[in-house]
Design an enzyme around this catalytic site. Structure first.
Site, PDB file in Angstrom:
ATOM      1  N   TYR A  44      29.094  50.857  43.521  1.00  0.00           N
ATOM      2  CA  TYR A  44      28.847  52.055  43.542  1.00  0.00           C
ATOM      3  C   TYR A  44      28.783  51.973  45.027  1.00  0.00           C
ATOM      4  O   TYR A  44      28.701  52.595  45.906  1.00  0.00           O
ATOM      5  CB  TYR A  44      28.493  52.764  43.057  1.00  0.00           C
ATOM      6  CG  TYR A  44      29.055  53.343  41.413  1.00  0.00           C
ATOM      7  CD1 TYR A  44      29.371  52.411  40.501  1.00  0.00           C
ATOM      8  CD2 TYR A  44      30.539  54.563  41.672  1.00  0.00           C
ATOM      9  CE1 TYR A  44      30.053  53.142  39.184  1.00  0.00           C
ATOM     10  CE2 TYR A  44      30.918  54.949  40.866  1.00  0.00           C
ATOM     11  CZ  TYR A  44      30.971  54.579  38.997  1.00  0.00           C
ATOM     12  OH  TYR A  44      31.791  54.796  38.603  1.00  0.00           O
ATOM     13  N   ARG A  85      31.167  51.370  47.590  1.00  0.00           N
ATOM     14  CA  ARG A  85      32.189  52.627  46.955  1.00  0.00           C
ATOM     15  C   ARG A  85      31.718  53.204  48.214  1.00  0.00           C
ATOM     16  O   ARG A  85      32.587  54.209  48.308  1.00  0.00           O
ATOM     17  CB  ARG A  85      32.726  53.209  45.885  1.00  0.00           C
ATOM     18  CG  ARG A  85      33.196  52.129  44.647  1.00  0.00           C
ATOM     19  CD  ARG A  85      34.079  52.611  44.055  1.00  0.00           C
ATOM     20  NE  ARG A  85      34.446  53.176  43.959  1.00  0.00           N
ATOM     21  CZ  ARG A  85      34.926  54.463  43.125  1.00  0.00           C
ATOM     22  NH1 ARG A  85      34.268  54.437  41.605  1.00  0.00           N
ATOM     23  NH2 ARG A  85      35.461  55.523  42.990  1.00  0.00           N
ATOM     24  N   GLN A 138      39.267  65.893  41.665  1.00  0.00           N
ATOM     25  CA  GLN A 138      39.219  64.508  41.037  1.00  0.00           C
ATOM     26  C   GLN A 138      38.522  63.518  41.804  1.00  0.00           C
ATOM     27  O   GLN A 138      37.150  62.345  41.472  1.00  0.00           O
ATOM     28  CB  GLN A 138      40.270  64.171  40.772  1.00  0.00           C
ATOM     29  CG  GLN A 138      40.864  65.309  39.504  1.00  0.00           C
ATOM     30  CD  GLN A 138      42.848  64.572  39.005  1.00  0.00           C
ATOM     31  OE1 GLN A 138      42.750  63.816  38.015  1.00  0.00           O
ATOM     32  NE2 GLN A 138      43.610  65.751  40.186  1.00  0.00           N
ATOM     33  N   VAL A 175      35.689  62.084  44.393  1.00  0.00           N
ATOM     34  CA  VAL A 175      33.956  62.214  44.840  1.00  0.00           C
ATOM     35  C   VAL A 175      33.250  61.865  46.242  1.00  0.00           C
ATOM     36  O   VAL A 175      32.614  61.607  45.768  1.00  0.00           O
ATOM     37  CB  VAL A 175      33.796  61.372  43.951  1.00  0.00           C
ATOM     38  CG1 VAL A 175      33.767  61.070  42.043  1.00  0.00           C
ATOM     39  CG2 VAL A 175      34.431  59.615  43.919  1.00  0.00           C
ATOM     40  N   HIS A 219      34.647  65.260  39.175  1.00  0.00           N
ATOM     41  CA  HIS A 219      34.519  64.007  38.777  1.00  0.00           C
ATOM     42  C   HIS A 219      33.470  63.504  39.180  1.00  0.00           C
ATOM     43  O   HIS A 219      32.466  62.560  39.368  1.00  0.00           O
ATOM     44  CB  HIS A 219      35.185  63.331  38.818  1.00  0.00           C
ATOM     45  CG  HIS A 219      36.875  63.611  37.890  1.00  0.00           C
ATOM     46  ND1 HIS A 219      38.009  62.307  37.871  1.00  0.00           N
ATOM     47  CD2 HIS A 219      36.899  64.444  36.595  1.00  0.00           C
ATOM     48  CE1 HIS A 219      38.637  63.121  37.641  1.00  0.00           C
ATOM     49  NE2 HIS A 219      37.980  63.835  36.298  1.00  0.00           N
ATOM     50  N   CYS A 240      18.955  60.822  37.195  1.00  0.00           N
ATOM     51  CA  CYS A 240      18.533  60.323  36.408  1.00  0.00           C
ATOM     52  C   CYS A 240      19.190  60.127  35.277  1.00  0.00           C
ATOM     53  O   CYS A 240      19.888  60.443  34.712  1.00  0.00           O
ATOM     54  CB  CYS A 240      17.172  60.684  36.337  1.00  0.00           C
ATOM     55  SG  CYS A 240      16.179  59.476  34.613  1.00  0.00           S
ATOM     56  N   THR A 292      47.793  63.443  43.112  1.00  0.00           N
ATOM     57  CA  THR A 292      47.193  63.011  41.460  1.00  0.00           C
ATOM     58  C   THR A 292      48.759  62.731  40.378  1.00  0.00           C
ATOM     59  O   THR A 292      50.033  62.943  40.584  1.00  0.00           O
ATOM     60  CB  THR A 292      46.614  64.004  41.036  1.00  0.00           C
ATOM     61  OG1 THR A 292      46.106  63.606  39.615  1.00  0.00           O
ATOM     62  CG2 THR A 292      47.253  65.286  40.813  1.00  0.00           C
ATOM     63  N   ASN A 312      53.227  64.309  46.080  1.00  0.00           N
ATOM     64  CA  ASN A 312      52.909  62.797  45.426  1.00  0.00           C
ATOM     65  C   ASN A 312      54.068  61.826  45.818  1.00  0.00           C
ATOM     66  O   ASN A 312      55.302  62.692  45.796  1.00  0.00           O
ATOM     67  CB  ASN A 312      52.809  62.830  44.090  1.00  0.00           C
ATOM     68  CG  ASN A 312      51.906  61.418  43.618  1.00  0.00           C
ATOM     69  OD1 ASN A 312      52.251  60.615  44.106  1.00  0.00           O
ATOM     70  ND2 ASN A 312      51.443  61.985  43.281  1.00  0.00           N
TER      71      ASN A 312
HETATM   72  N1  APR Z   1      49.347  60.993  49.203  1.00  0.00           N
HETATM   73  C1  APR Z   1      49.777  62.253  48.580  1.00  0.00           C
HETATM   74  N2  APR Z   1      49.820  60.993  46.822  1.00  0.00           N
HETATM   75  C2  APR Z   1      49.497  60.060  47.608  1.00  0.00           C
HETATM   76  C3  APR Z   1      49.586  59.393  48.283  1.00  0.00           C
HETATM   77  C4  APR Z   1      49.236  59.859  49.892  1.00  0.00           C
HETATM   78  N3  APR Z   1      49.241  59.375  50.983  1.00  0.00           N
HETATM   79  N4  APR Z   1      48.773  57.757  48.322  1.00  0.00           N
HETATM   80  C5  APR Z   1      49.542  58.160  46.286  1.00  0.00           C
HETATM   81  N5  APR Z   1      49.207  58.668  46.134  1.00  0.00           N
HETATM   82  C6  APR Z   1      49.375  59.056  44.591  1.00  0.00           C
HETATM   83  C7  APR Z   1      50.318  58.427  44.228  1.00  0.00           C
HETATM   84  O1  APR Z   1      51.473  58.068  43.841  1.00  0.00           O
HETATM   85  C8  APR Z   1      49.776  58.560  42.672  1.00  0.00           C
HETATM   86  O2  APR Z   1      50.681  59.503  42.094  1.00  0.00           O
HETATM   87  O3  APR Z   1      47.886  59.803  44.284  1.00  0.00           O
HETATM   88  C9  APR Z   1      48.026  59.151  42.728  1.00  0.00           C
HETATM   89  C10 APR Z   1      46.645  57.435  42.732  1.00  0.00           C
HETATM   90  O4  APR Z   1      46.674  57.663  42.235  1.00  0.00           O
HETATM   91  P1  APR Z   1      45.418  57.438  41.047  1.00  0.00           P
HETATM   92  O5  APR Z   1      44.441  56.721  41.580  1.00  0.00           O
HETATM   93  O6  APR Z   1      45.392  57.785  39.940  1.00  0.00           O
HETATM   94  O7  APR Z   1      43.904  58.893  41.112  1.00  0.00           O
HETATM   95  P2  APR Z   1      44.451  60.706  40.248  1.00  0.00           P
HETATM   96  O8  APR Z   1      45.496  60.877  39.505  1.00  0.00           O
HETATM   97  O9  APR Z   1      43.507  61.680  41.301  1.00  0.00           O
HETATM   98  O10 APR Z   1      43.550  59.404  39.193  1.00  0.00           O
HETATM   99  C11 APR Z   1      42.869  60.499  38.098  1.00  0.00           C
HETATM  100  O11 APR Z   1      40.901  58.706  37.208  1.00  0.00           O
HETATM  101  O12 APR Z   1      40.733  57.332  38.733  1.00  0.00           O
HETATM  102  C12 APR Z   1      40.313  57.682  37.499  1.00  0.00           C
HETATM  103  O13 APR Z   1      38.333  59.700  37.760  1.00  0.00           O
HETATM  104  C13 APR Z   1      39.137  58.614  38.916  1.00  0.00           C
HETATM  105  O14 APR Z   1      39.186  61.109  39.562  1.00  0.00           O
HETATM  106  C14 APR Z   1      40.308  59.607  39.390  1.00  0.00           C
HETATM  107  C15 APR Z   1      41.191  60.115  38.395  1.00  0.00           C
END
Ligand code: APR
Length: 251
Positions: free
Chosen positions: A71, A74, A105, A107, A123, A131, A195, A220
């Site tokens: 972390y 990150r 979602q 952080v 999240h 803690c 997402t 997306n």
């Molecule tokens: N603009 C828009 N969308 C994008 C871009 C961009 N520049 N780049 C990637 N994406 C899309 C991808 O196609 C994918 O569908 O964003 C999504 C990212 O997917 P994940 O990494 O799985 O993220 P997310 O959906 O937010 O995951 C949800 O899961 O990983 C855990 O807690 C974590 O909050 C996260 C949660």
């Protein structure tokens, strides 16, 4: 104007007349700020680990130093990142319409750093610590001063500092999720940005907004399970599509 991101007339009309816009963002919203998505963060040194070995209470119990180190790396990436044009487009949307709720979602706090007013962190936030026993917030000064890895908790003997994020197997902060559900029910327009719409319960929120009559637009580059429910999908990146939508609203 980039035609490929042109909102259909009916949707542009609904957006310009919207009373309350609900915006759900995921890791894709932060991608253009150089923040690796959760899965991308499992690269390099960390590639040999499964997410469960780094982002669960059990992983922290088993090896708190390893989890804290991951972390901390990150956090460095988040501190070095800057909001992009897409974040600022959402800030501008807040000036153009009566109410905009940003439900994220992510952080990384980039929406707040861009200047967004109403941000709901489902999240948690990676730059905050708490803690691991009492879940009470631990201030940055204490974290900076305590050179243990991870720093000890100031509240409970044997307590350690952990990032204030929601790990796999943990429940979302109730107040944040209640606020997100209330916004989804009240909204008349919903934007889902960057997402996969796979991780619950966040992924259910745009559908809740749809059920309550909101229009739904997905942004997306990839198709997601939400795409077939959307009124319009833009297969583009957050920055270019959101700035185009703001230009159309202002035109
Ligand atoms: N603009 C828009 N969308 C994008 C871009 C961009 N520049 N780049 C990637 N994406 C899309 C991808 O196609 C994918 O569908 O964003 C999504 C990212 O997917 P994940 O990494 O799985 O993220 P997310 O959906 O937010 O995951 C949800 O899961 O990983 C855990 O807690 C974590 O909050 C996260 C949660």
């Amino acid at each position: 104007m980039a035609s490929e991101f042109k909102l259909r007339d009916t949707l542009l009309e609904r957006l310009s007349g919207a009373r309350h816009v609900f915006v759900l963002t995921g890791a894709g919203m932060s991608a253009e700020s150089g923040i690796p998505t959760f899965r991308d963060a499992m690269a390099g040194l960390w590639a040999k680990y499964r997410p469960e070995e780094l982002a669960t209470p059990e992983a922290f119990q088993a090896d708190p130093a390893r989890v804290w180190r991951w972390y901390e790396e990150r956090r460095e990436a988040v501190r070095a990142a800057e909001p992009h044009a897409g974040h600022f487009a959402l800030v501008e949307l807040e000036t153009l319409l009566p109410a905009v709720s940003i439900i994220t979602q992510n952080v990384d706090g980039l929406h707040q750093r861009a200047g967004s007013g109403t941000v709901c962190e489902l999240h948690g936030n990676i730059l905050r610590s708490k803690c691991h026993i009492s879940h009470r917030q631990i201030g940055r000064e204490w974290i900076a001063d305590d050179n243990h890895n991870p720093p000890r908790s100031p509240y409970v003997k044997g307590g350690l500092a952990r990032p204030d994020v929601v790990w796999f197997g943990e429940v979302l902060p109730q107040d944040a999720f209640d606020a997100a559900m209330a916004a989804a029910v009240d909204a008349d327009f919903c934007l889902s940005v960057g997402t996969t719409s796979l991780v619950q319960p966040a992924a259910s929120l745009p559908l809740l907004a749809l059920e309550h009559g909101a229009a739904l637009v997905e942004i997306n580059p990839q198709e997601t399970p939400l795409s077939l429910h959307a009124d319009q999908c833009f297969r583009g990146k957050a920055a270019e599509v959101l700035t185009s939508i703001i230009d159309q609203l202002k035109a």
